[in-house]
Design an enzyme around this catalytic site. Structure first.
Site, mmCIF file in Angstrom:
data_model
loop_
_atom_site.group_PDB
_atom_site.id
_atom_site.type_symbol
_atom_site.label_atom_id
_atom_site.label_comp_id
_atom_site.label_asym_id
_atom_site.label_seq_id
_atom_site.Cartn_x
_atom_site.Cartn_y
_atom_site.Cartn_z
ATOM 1 N N ARG A 106 2.898 11.750 4.303
ATOM 2 C CA ARG A 106 3.683 10.716 4.968
ATOM 3 C C ARG A 106 3.687 10.946 6.480
ATOM 4 N NH1 ARG A 106 5.265 5.511 4.601
ATOM 5 N NH2 ARG A 106 7.512 5.176 4.780
ATOM 6 N N THR A 396 -1.033 -1.645 1.759
ATOM 7 C CA THR A 396 -1.042 -0.470 0.884
ATOM 8 C C THR A 396 -2.156 -0.614 -0.166
ATOM 9 O OG1 THR A 396 1.340 -0.238 1.230
ATOM 10 C CG2 THR A 396 0.387 1.061 -0.531
ATOM 11 N N GLN A 433 4.427 2.612 10.144
ATOM 12 C CA GLN A 433 5.314 3.180 9.127
ATOM 13 C C GLN A 433 6.720 3.489 9.634
ATOM 14 O OE1 GLN A 433 4.678 3.176 6.091
ATOM 15 N NE2 GLN A 433 2.534 3.610 5.624
ATOM 16 N N GLY A 484 4.957 -2.499 -1.016
ATOM 17 C CA GLY A 484 6.209 -2.213 -0.334
ATOM 18 C C GLY A 484 7.270 -1.743 -1.314
#
Length: 577
Positions: A106, A396, A433, A484
């Site tokens: 992340r 994504t 992000q 999402g």
């Protein structure tokens, strides 16, 4: 010789997909099918990526090797969804030892980040659309550090080998797919940004059409540098300097990322939360993703109801899944964030007694409306604003892999919104992000658990998932989806379809979607759920009908082989041997 064979294969793929201008472009499935394989399989969001992944497996590569090669190709051919300028989460299962690991790639906030960064001059949160483009929303990318960490543990082929097909495609060109062309045409911001306008648009300002042959020599140079120098070539040196400069000079929304922010990024391994559900054991990604915990909470509550005896997609089942989702999302907003900054009591949130008490709040005949967070023992008292009930961008990507030895990878990867922050650097797009942080630093007198802070990872919904047989411990399914915050609903529904209703893998992910994020119950439009709207409203639901564009990719192991399927809503494909 092996290198030559790999380059020859990449050249053959290019010849098939991009031999002239324009050329035939991959189109979304009109009708998908289940693919059966005996030994190994990949399922990815683009045919070229899947072809390369399967070839890596054929060369003796591991599941991690295939995932790395496919991510490099997706950076090129599906830039609106993921890439080396973003981040992701990867679950790995080692068949020999039955060990389960999760890798956290992340993005992190730069040192310049603060809890007020998304507030306007009036002290109120700015709109999501206003904040996305430019440098303010960009987090330090994590994908390459994470993949390098996983490769050191589970890679078989040399690191540089995994970049060669994507480099060849970037240099020689690929056919713009129908989905990419549509996304380009629908994105007004993309045309306004100098770094993306010249790549995604023709000289006359018109968007690239499906079938256009698109080359990316800048990305080829970047990938070649990383192939030879490892992830350090990305996080230190000229590429890192280019990223920091682009973020700092961006307009609108100038950011504050430095080369020190980039050089200091570290990927991590995280604990893997699991929960027994019927005859299965479901394992998913833990914090800083909220996805796994939320899915496991929903399933833990649904254990108290016999969904298998209910008609699939019927009013009773939809109502129960929606109500359990409300409760999980309420807890998600209150308790889940980066565990390096906020104490997250995952065990307490998944405790059987706690989930039983939450399930007792579900009335099978009436909606509870907006749910309140529960009070698991010793849970943090931090809080946040209610979740944004916004439309989910078509961003994504997810890939599922099982190699010849039975090792598995479930990998969800993202740059957040479609085309991320709309900043292109050295051939790849940067993520947005940081917009996954809470825009308001506090709510109702409580600091937001997911507020922005230097070095912090924004809460995610990405949910790579592995399903095992509860008794034998054998692997049963590898799955995940983009979408999402809707990912949580998509993956939960897929698991219920597989476990409760015994649907085949294609039917499990192609079924009409319904979900709830502690607001209205959302039904997928034009998918035959219209009759549920009136029945749900009679039970007290507020109902919305809209497009729900998932992109799940799943592999099911049935004891005789592998069954793979890709969501027909997108252009993915399953391939195996």
């Amino acid at each position: 010789m092996r290198c030559c064979r790999r380059l020859a294969l990449a050249a053959a793929l290019i010849a098939l997909g991009a031999c002239s201008t324009p050329v035939a472009a991959p189109a979304p499935h009109a009708a998908s099918s289940i693919v059966r394989a005996e030994h190994q399989m990949v399922v990815a969001a683009h045919p070229l990526a899947a072809e390369i992944g399967r070839d890596i497996l054929r060369q003796g590569g591991s599941a991690v090797d295939a995932a790395i090669a496919m991510q490099m190709v997706l950076t090129l051919v599906e830039p609106q969804s993921s890439g080396i300028g973003g981040g992701g989460f990867l679950l790995h299962y080692s068949a020999g030892t039955q060990a389960l690991e999760s890798y956290d790639g992340r993005e992190t906030a730069p040192e310049s980040a603060n809890r007020w960064m998304f507030l306007g001059d009036d002290g109120l949160p700015r709109s999501f659309a206003d904040v996305v483009p430019g440098g303010l929303s960009v987090g330090v990318p994590g994908t390459l550090r994470m993949l390098e960490l996983a490769h050191r543990a589970h890679g078989r082929l040399p690191w540089h080998t995994l970049f060669e097909p994507a480099i060849a495609l970037a240099e020689d060109g690929f056919a713009v797919s129908t989905r990419l062309a549509e996304d380009i045409a629908d994105d007004a911001v993309l045309a306004a940004q100098p770094s993306t306008r010249g790549y995604f648009f023709n000289a006359d300002g018109t968007p690239l059409r499906a079938g256009t042959r698109l080359r990316n020599p800048a990305l080829a140079r970047t990938l070649r540098a990383v192939a030879t120098g490892g992830a350090d070539a990305f996080y230190r040196g000229s590429i890192a300097a280019d990223i920091a400069a682009a973020v700092d000079a961006a307009a609108p929304n100038r950011g504050g990322m430095t080369t020190d922010d980039i050089a200091g990024y570290q990927a991590q391994t995280r604990p893997v939360p699991c929960l027994d559900y019927r005859d299965a054991r479901v394992c998913a990604m833990g914090p800083p993703s909220s996805g796994g915990v939320a899915i496991l909470q929903i399933l833990g509550m649904l254990r108290h109801f016999d969904l298998g005896a209910m008609p699939p997609d019927g009013i009773d089942a939809v109502h129960l899944i929606a109500e359990a989702s409300r409760l999980a999302f309420a807890d998600r907003e209150r308790y889940l964030a980066d565990p390096d900054f906020v104490p997250v009591q995952v065990d307490r949130l998944l405790e059987e007694a706690y989930l039983s008490s939450r399930a007792a709040d579900i009335d099978p005949a009436k909606s509870m409306g907006e749910a309140l967070p529960g009070r698991p023992a010793e849970a943090s008292l931090l809080g946040a604003l209610p979740a944004r009930q916004a439309a989910e961008p078509l961003s994504t990507s997810h890939m599922s892999v099982v190699d010849r030895d039975g090792n598995a990878v479930s990998f969800t990867t993202s740059i957040e919104g479609a085309f991320g922050a709309h900043l292109m650097v050295d051939g790849f797009l940067l993520n947005n992000q940081l917009t996954d942080f809470a825009f308001a630093p506090a709510a109702q007198g409580r600091a937001a658990a997911n507020r922005a802070e230097p070095g912090k990872r924004p809460r995610s919904s990405m949910s790579p998932t592995l399903v095992f047989d509860r008794k034998s411990g054998t692997l049963r399914a590898v799955l995940g989806s983009p979408g999402g915050a809707n990912i949580i609903g998509y993956v939960t529904q897929s698991i219920v379809n597989l476990v409760d209703w015994r649907r085949d893998p294609l039917a499990a992910i192609a079924a009409p979607h319904f979900l709830n994020r502690n607001g209205p119950t959302v039904l997928e439009e034009a998918r035959g759920l219209d009759a549920l709207q009136t029945a749900l409203m009679a039970r007290g639901h507020k109902v919305k009908v809209q497009e729900l564009n998932s992109g799940a990719n799943v592999i099911v192991l049935d004891g005789t082989g592998l069954l793979g399927a890709s969501d027909p809503r997108r252009e993915g494909i399953a391939l195996g041997d």
